[in-house]
Structures are given as C-alpha cells and as structure tokens.
Write an enzyme that holds these catalytic residues in place. Sequence first.
Site: not given
Length: 294
Positions: A137, A150
């Site tokens: 990501s 995250y």
Amino acid sequence: MTTSSETKKLVAVTGASTGIGAATARELAHRGFHVLAGVRRDRDADTIRAAGVEPVILDITEPEHVEALAERITADPRPLHALINNAGIQVNGPVESLPMDRWRWVFEVNLFGHVAITQALLPALLASKGRVINISSIGGKVAMATYGAYAGAKFALEAVSDSLRREVEPLGVHVIVVEPGGVRTEIANRGVATANDLAAGMTAEQEGRYGDMVRATNALMATGTEAGVSAEVAARVLAKVVTARKPRTRYAIGKPAAVITRLTRVLSDRTLDRVLAANLRRQQPAAAVPAHSG
C-alpha cells in the site's frame, strides 16, 4: 491474450472474495491461467466460481487452510506460476487508543499470514521459478496519523519482501511489491466503518486529543476511496506483473500512490509532516482549525 503456456499454469490469489482479489482472479482466468482463488466463506466461493477460477476456502491465519492449499498445488501437475498475497484488513486508530488485540490481529492478517502462505508455497515456486507478488500500500511508504498499525504491518511486509527477494531471486523466483493508492473496494469502506467504531470507544481525554484528527482522517480515507481507480484497473496492473518477462521490484497503482512514493524519496520527515497535516486540515470543519495571528 491466452497462450498455450499460460493454460498450463496455476496462480494462487488470497483474499479473492471481493475487490482487487476477485477482479484479479477473473482477469487472470481470462488470460488463460487456472486461478486458485482464496475465499473465507462458501457463499463467496459460489460467487466467484467460473471457468478458470477455482475457489478454495482459505483463511491465511489458519494453518490447516494454508496446508490444504499447499497440498492442492502439490497434487496438481501444472506448475505454480505466481502467489499473489492480497488478503488484508484495515484497522485505523491513534497509537494510544487502539487496543492491543487489534494491533496483534492487524499484524496476524497483514503480515504473518502472508509469511505463512509464502513459506508453504515456496517449494512449488522454486520448482517452477515462479513469482511472489505482495500487495502492500502507499501505507507501506508513509504512515499517516491513525495508520500506525496498518502502516506498521505494510512497512514490515515491504521489508520482508526485500529480504525474500534477495534470498530467492538468485534461485529464479521473482519477488514483487505492488503499492495501490485509492482503490474503490469494500476493504476501504470497511476500514472507515471500523475506524469510526473504534473512535467511539476512546476515553473522553483521548477524544479531546485525537477526535478531530480521527474524523478528518476517516473523511480523507473515504474521499480517497471514492476518487480511486476501480478494482478492474488494479487487476490489469497485477496481470501485467504476473505476465511480465522481467518484472520490476515495485509497481504503484493509481496516480496518488506514484506521487506519494516519489515524495517520500525527496522530502524530509518534517516537510512531509507539514504536507500531510495540511492535507488533513482540509477535511476538518472550520471551527476545528486553530486560528493563527499575524
């Protein structure tokens, strides 16, 4: 697009129930691969089952599921061309207030599960000189406020990918990291909902410290998702990664991911802090923005 060589190859895709995983499974099947599409529920298997797409029940945090997939691949005469580690969850909250069980679960799914399935399938990939494709990501390059868990797992996945690449590329296995920006998928929408639920559990003191920041970050997340590329666009990038004769070590999906990745290379930490803070202030109501004199 289909070639006779591709019809003889397997690709395993984790997290294929919806979003990027499901779109990638369909795109690769269209290109002639036989896709083992990991899903967690029988109803998801029924939804994705199609010509060239074979659903397998797979929770990457369950060792028996991982072992069953490895056995399924070992029993198949076709070589395993690629493993796409796509499964993941998004859980956001300030470092102070995010419960430790949530921290552990994020790392269990977004890091340790990928390591477990990579370990299990590496013998098949070494035999076929295949490739491991890890879906990271832009959060694996820059950690925004409330993204500690995250982004922490994604940063770690990037590091593991680098280490693995240096271990197995001399043996013929490519290791590639794919870094999506905004993609219109259910995981992003679920992430916003989960972040809002977690914010409701903050103490009054934590709400005073972080409440406006959390709401602004959630609004920014929702806006980025709505403006993002479709899962089908992301799937076409992944198909390119799967089929490229000499794949790069990293690919970005979407313009924001490409821009942010470049910024992290040229801006100092303090400058990047100011850029991110300014972006976040745009999501806050006017009353929440401190006034500046002079």
